[in-house]
Enzyme design. Structure first.
Site, PDB file in Angstrom:
ATOM      1  N   GLU A  96       0.822  -1.213   0.000  1.00 22.00           N
ATOM      2  CA  GLU A  96       0.000   0.000   0.000  1.00 22.00           C
ATOM      3  C   GLU A  96       0.855   1.262   0.000  1.00 22.00           C
ATOM      4  O   GLU A  96       1.928   1.293   0.606  1.00 22.00           O
ATOM      5  CB  GLU A  96      -0.878   0.020   1.257  1.00 22.00           C
ATOM      6  CG  GLU A  96      -1.862  -1.125   1.291  1.00 22.00           C
ATOM      7  CD  GLU A  96      -2.479  -1.335   2.666  1.00 22.00           C
ATOM      8  OE1 GLU A  96      -3.680  -1.642   2.715  1.00 22.00           O
ATOM      9  OE2 GLU A  96      -1.790  -1.220   3.684  1.00 22.00           O
ATOM     10  N   THR A 121       5.483  -9.530   8.947  1.00 23.11           N
ATOM     11  CA  THR A 121       4.172  -9.305   8.330  1.00 23.11           C
ATOM     12  C   THR A 121       4.118  -7.910   7.707  1.00 23.11           C
ATOM     13  O   THR A 121       3.633  -7.719   6.596  1.00 23.11           O
ATOM     14  CB  THR A 121       3.051  -9.435   9.388  1.00 23.11           C
ATOM     15  OG1 THR A 121       3.078 -10.762   9.909  1.00 23.11           O
ATOM     16  CG2 THR A 121       1.679  -9.160   8.792  1.00 23.11           C
ATOM     17  N   ARG A 124       3.943   4.546  15.860  1.00 21.61           N
ATOM     18  CA  ARG A 124       2.814   5.427  15.538  1.00 21.61           C
ATOM     19  C   ARG A 124       1.473   4.717  15.692  1.00 21.61           C
ATOM     20  O   ARG A 124       0.457   5.319  16.053  1.00 21.61           O
ATOM     21  CB  ARG A 124       2.996   6.110  14.185  1.00 21.61           C
ATOM     22  CG  ARG A 124       2.620   5.299  12.929  1.00 21.61           C
ATOM     23  CD  ARG A 124       1.101   5.288  12.689  1.00 21.61           C
ATOM     24  NE  ARG A 124       0.697   5.056  11.348  1.00 21.61           N
ATOM     25  CZ  ARG A 124      -0.004   4.001  10.938  1.00 21.61           C
ATOM     26  NH1 ARG A 124      -0.344   3.026  11.768  1.00 21.61           N
ATOM     27  NH2 ARG A 124      -0.390   3.904   9.691  1.00 21.61           N
ATOM     28  N   ALA A 138       4.607  -8.697  16.307  1.00 23.52           N
ATOM     29  CA  ALA A 138       5.543  -7.569  16.250  1.00 23.52           C
ATOM     30  C   ALA A 138       5.007  -6.292  16.898  1.00 23.52           C
ATOM     31  O   ALA A 138       5.750  -5.538  17.519  1.00 23.52           O
ATOM     32  CB  ALA A 138       5.912  -7.297  14.786  1.00 23.52           C
ATOM     33  N   ASP A 164      -2.127 -15.511  22.405  1.00 23.16           N
ATOM     34  CA  ASP A 164      -1.852 -15.689  20.969  1.00 23.16           C
ATOM     35  C   ASP A 164      -2.093 -17.165  20.667  1.00 23.16           C
ATOM     36  O   ASP A 164      -1.839 -18.022  21.534  1.00 23.16           O
ATOM     37  CB  ASP A 164      -0.389 -15.323  20.677  1.00 23.16           C
ATOM     38  CG  ASP A 164      -0.103 -15.151  19.189  1.00 23.16           C
ATOM     39  OD1 ASP A 164       0.171 -14.012  18.766  1.00 23.16           O
ATOM     40  OD2 ASP A 164      -0.137 -16.168  18.446  1.00 23.16           O
ATOM     41  N   THR A 223      -4.130  -9.247  15.710  1.00 24.12           N
ATOM     42  CA  THR A 223      -3.757 -10.506  15.086  1.00 24.12           C
ATOM     43  C   THR A 223      -3.578 -10.297  13.581  1.00 24.12           C
ATOM     44  O   THR A 223      -4.007  -9.279  13.033  1.00 24.12           O
ATOM     45  CB  THR A 223      -4.839 -11.582  15.315  1.00 24.12           C
ATOM     46  OG1 THR A 223      -6.034 -11.187  14.631  1.00 24.12           O
ATOM     47  CG2 THR A 223      -5.139 -11.749  16.798  1.00 24.12           C
ATOM     48  N   GLY A 263      -6.012  -5.276  14.058  1.00 23.60           N
ATOM     49  CA  GLY A 263      -5.593  -6.245  13.038  1.00 23.60           C
ATOM     50  C   GLY A 263      -6.495  -6.333  11.810  1.00 23.60           C
ATOM     51  O   GLY A 263      -6.054  -6.791  10.765  1.00 23.60           O
ATOM     52  N   ASP A 279      -7.618  -4.788   8.864  1.00 25.77           N
ATOM     53  CA  ASP A 279      -7.225  -3.561   8.162  1.00 25.77           C
ATOM     54  C   ASP A 279      -7.133  -3.754   6.663  1.00 25.77           C
ATOM     55  O   ASP A 279      -6.390  -3.067   5.981  1.00 25.77           O
ATOM     56  CB  ASP A 279      -5.898  -3.014   8.730  1.00 25.77           C
ATOM     57  CG  ASP A 279      -4.760  -4.013   8.605  1.00 25.77           C
ATOM     58  OD1 ASP A 279      -5.002  -5.152   8.149  1.00 25.77           O
ATOM     59  OD2 ASP A 279      -3.622  -3.663   8.953  1.00 25.77           O
ATOM     60  N   VAL A 337      -7.478   1.206  11.293  1.00 25.69           N
ATOM     61  CA  VAL A 337      -6.846   0.633  10.092  1.00 25.69           C
ATOM     62  C   VAL A 337      -5.495   1.281   9.823  1.00 25.69           C
ATOM     63  O   VAL A 337      -4.658   0.723   9.102  1.00 25.69           O
ATOM     64  CB  VAL A 337      -7.749   0.766   8.831  1.00 25.69           C
ATOM     65  CG1 VAL A 337      -8.955  -0.152   8.952  1.00 25.69           C
ATOM     66  CG2 VAL A 337      -8.188   2.197   8.597  1.00 25.69           C
TER      67      VAL A 337
HETATM   68  N1  LIG Z   1      -4.310  -0.511  12.402  1.00 27.99           N
HETATM   69  C1  LIG Z   1      -3.062  -0.192  12.143  1.00 27.99           C
HETATM   70  O1  LIG Z   1      -2.712   0.991  12.089  1.00 27.99           O
HETATM   71  C2  LIG Z   1      -2.058  -1.275  11.968  1.00 27.99           C
HETATM   72  C3  LIG Z   1      -0.692  -0.967  11.924  1.00 27.99           C
HETATM   73  C4  LIG Z   1       0.227  -2.008  11.824  1.00 27.99           C
HETATM   74  C5  LIG Z   1      -0.221  -3.325  11.731  1.00 27.99           C
HETATM   75  N2  LIG Z   1      -1.552  -3.576  11.731  1.00 27.99           N
HETATM   76  C6  LIG Z   1      -2.062  -4.952  11.669  1.00 27.99           C
HETATM   77  O2  LIG Z   1      -1.910  -5.494  12.969  1.00 27.99           O
HETATM   78  C7  LIG Z   1      -1.792  -6.916  12.871  1.00 27.99           C
HETATM   79  C8  LIG Z   1      -0.621  -7.380  13.694  1.00 27.99           C
HETATM   80  O3  LIG Z   1       0.588  -6.949  13.111  1.00 27.99           O
HETATM   81  P1  LIG Z   1       1.960  -7.577  13.571  1.00 27.99           P
HETATM   82  O4  LIG Z   1       3.028  -6.885  12.809  1.00 27.99           O
HETATM   83  O5  LIG Z   1       2.005  -7.625  15.059  1.00 27.99           O
HETATM   84  O6  LIG Z   1       1.751  -9.071  12.993  1.00 27.99           O
HETATM   85  P2  LIG Z   1       2.502 -10.407  13.442  1.00 27.99           P
HETATM   86  O7  LIG Z   1       2.289 -11.372  12.328  1.00 27.99           O
HETATM   87  O8  LIG Z   1       3.869 -10.119  13.905  1.00 27.99           O
HETATM   88  O9  LIG Z   1       1.658 -10.882  14.728  1.00 27.99           O
HETATM   89  C9  LIG Z   1       0.337 -11.321  14.633  1.00 27.99           C
HETATM   90  C10 LIG Z   1       0.092 -12.364  15.711  1.00 27.99           C
HETATM   91  O10 LIG Z   1      -1.284 -12.732  15.677  1.00 27.99           O
HETATM   92  C11 LIG Z   1      -1.357 -14.094  16.036  1.00 27.99           C
HETATM   93  N3  LIG Z   1      -2.666 -14.619  15.660  1.00 27.99           N
HETATM   94  C12 LIG Z   1      -3.119 -14.909  14.405  1.00 27.99           C
HETATM   95  N4  LIG Z   1      -4.385 -15.390  14.499  1.00 27.99           N
HETATM   96  C13 LIG Z   1      -4.727 -15.362  15.814  1.00 27.99           C
HETATM   97  C14 LIG Z   1      -5.903 -15.723  16.534  1.00 27.99           C
HETATM   98  N5  LIG Z   1      -6.964 -16.225  15.905  1.00 27.99           N
HETATM   99  N6  LIG Z   1      -5.907 -15.570  17.882  1.00 27.99           N
HETATM  100  C15 LIG Z   1      -4.818 -15.076  18.531  1.00 27.99           C
HETATM  101  N7  LIG Z   1      -3.676 -14.734  17.897  1.00 27.99           N
HETATM  102  C16 LIG Z   1      -3.640 -14.870  16.552  1.00 27.99           C
HETATM  103  C17 LIG Z   1      -0.177 -14.725  15.318  1.00 27.99           C
HETATM  104  O11 LIG Z   1       0.166 -15.982  15.893  1.00 27.99           O
HETATM  105  C18 LIG Z   1       0.902 -13.655  15.519  1.00 27.99           C
HETATM  106  O12 LIG Z   1       1.692 -13.899  16.654  1.00 27.99           O
HETATM  107  C19 LIG Z   1      -1.647  -7.217  11.385  1.00 27.99           C
HETATM  108  O13 LIG Z   1      -2.899  -7.703  10.915  1.00 27.99           O
HETATM  109  C20 LIG Z   1      -1.313  -5.892  10.757  1.00 27.99           C
HETATM  110  O14 LIG Z   1      -1.762  -5.802   9.431  1.00 27.99           O
HETATM  111  C21 LIG Z   1      -2.475  -2.588  11.865  1.00 27.99           C
END
Ligand SMILES: NC(=O)c1ccc[n+]([C@@H]2O[C@H](COP(=O)([O-])OP(=O)(O)OC[C@H]3O[C@@H](n4cnc5c(N)ncnc54)[C@H](O)[C@@H]3O)[C@@H](O)[C@H]2O)c1
Length: 346
Positions: free
Chosen positions: A63, A91, A119, A146, A168, A208, A232, A234, A300
């Site tokens: 994006e 991710t 942020r 992360a 998790d 997640t 998560g 988004d 998002v």
């Molecule tokens: N809203 C925002 O501004 C924003 C910003 C950054 C990331 N995100 C989103 O946040 C989410 C997390 O990002 P990340 O970098 O931490 O990802 P990541 O992959 O490092 O961590 C995600 C975790 O979710 C766990 N998970 C998956 N399905 C699950 C479930 N059903 N129950 C419990 N745990 C579950 C995974 O095992 C993993 O440890 C992603 O979807 C990302 O797109 C949103």
């Protein structure tokens, strides 16, 4: 050939970003970025706004997130690939750029993988400050990847959380998160289910990653008075909450035009009422009304938050060693003699 000053753009590498974050302190930097975001949300109407521009594939999404306030222009490149962690990759990765609208010249190029985590946490806690129940002390943190530690520290620093309850599907992620949070002053409770994690929590963060309509929270799990910080979901086809929760909640969003495409509310009618956070922050709309209300931040991630973070970093690196000048812009002595510049470099 030595580049001229005009050719050089300050570049913040991952290494320098980490040094900058340690120099300032994680919680302080999140709090200061949140203050910048709050200021920018207060002048929401002065920004160019557009839903981010996605390139979807079966593997994930890439994006671009642009915005401008008429003086500065910024964009972030960011990906979302939930399958990546199983291949030893992140991710989410990102980098971003600020430019001067008057000349069009870039003024900052920076890594934004770290900065996005800061942020995102800053935005969540800023919204939490307005919507979470008073005296909230416990947060459920579902999804311990992360972003998770940054979320926990942001809510500690800005909303007074003292306990986090982690869950998790992958116990290794919970163990990692719990270990990383040791010594931060937070009480950390590792849980074996989402149901256990939400026990006694006034704030529930879902963070997640899965490229599907997931159901991290079902309706019966959400009692009155909680604040849900849903990070998560988004992307089209990627959500975390059961639709019935949305119907019982007052829903707060960043930029409705983008959230209706990407957020939890993609499951609702296109005219379902939502409140824009900038209006809550400026006092034009109500935030939390009462103790029994369920507030939902359908996060998002919006370009203005990245713009705020970019401007924060641009200011923070001034006069420091946390950047290197990058020879990024061709700068011929005669602006029209680009070809001559090339030939002289032979
Ligand atoms: N809203 C925002 O501004 C924003 C910003 C950054 C990331 N995100 C989103 O946040 C989410 C997390 O990002 P990340 O970098 O931490 O990802 P990541 O992959 O490092 O961590 C995600 C975790 O979710 C766990 N998970 C998956 N399905 C699950 C479930 N059903 N129950 C419990 N745990 C579950 C995974 O095992 C993993 O440890 C992603 O979807 C990302 O797109 C949103």
């Amino acid at each position: 050939m030595q580049p001229s000053d005009k050719a050089l753009v300050p570049f913040v590498s991952v290494d320098n970003m980490m040094r900058l974050i340690h120099h300032i302190g994680v919680e302080r930097m999140i709090t200061e970025i949140a203050a910048q975001i709050e200021d920018d949300f207060k002048r929401w109407e002065s920004f160019d706004k557009t839903p981010r521009i996605p390139a979807h594939s079966p593997h994930g999404v890439i994006e671009l997130m642009p915005t401008s306030d008429g003086e500065a222009y910024g964009f972030k490149y960011v990906n979302g690939h939930p399958k990546n962690t199983s291949e030893g990759l992140q991710t989410v990765t990102a980098f971003g750029l600020l430019a001067d609208v008057y000349t069009g010249y870039p003024t900052l190029l920076t890594e934004m993988t770290m900065l996005t985590a800061l942020r995102t946490a800053a935005t969540s806690a800023l919204v939490g400050k307005y919507l979470a129940p008073k005296n909230a002390s416990t947060m459920a943190m579902i999804g311990n990847g992360a972003q998770s530690e940054f979320q926990c520290l942001a809510f500690k620093a800005m909303c007074g959380i003292d306990t986090v309850r982690l869950y998790d599907i992958d116990p290794a992620a919970t163990a990692k998160c719990a270990a990383n949070l040791q010594g931060t002053g937070l009480n950390v409770v590792s849980c074996r289910s989402a149901e256990e994690a939400i026990e006694g929590a006034q704030i529930i963060t879902t963070c997640t990653a899965d490229k599907k309509y997931a159901t991290i929270l079902t309706d019966n799990m959400v009692g009155p008075g909680v604040h849900i910080n849903a990070i998560g979901g988004d992307c089209p086809g990627k959500t975390e909450l059961h639709r019935d929760i949305l119907l019982r909640s007052d829903i707060f969003v960043e930029y409705p035009e983008q959230t209706r495409i990407e957020g939890e509310i993609q499951a609702l009618d296109p005219d379902h009422p939502v409140t824009e956070m900038w209006q809550v922050i400026t006092g034009q709309a109500e935030g939390r009304r009462d103790e029994r209300q369920i507030t939902l931040f359908d996060s998002v991630g919006f370009a203005i938050e990245d713009f705020s973070a970019l401007r924060y970093v641009k200011h923070a690196i001034e006069g420091t060693e946390f950047f290197e000048p990058l020879d990024m812009l061709a700068d011929p002595d005669d602006p029209r003699d680009l070809f001559g510049m090339l030939m002289r470099a032979k």
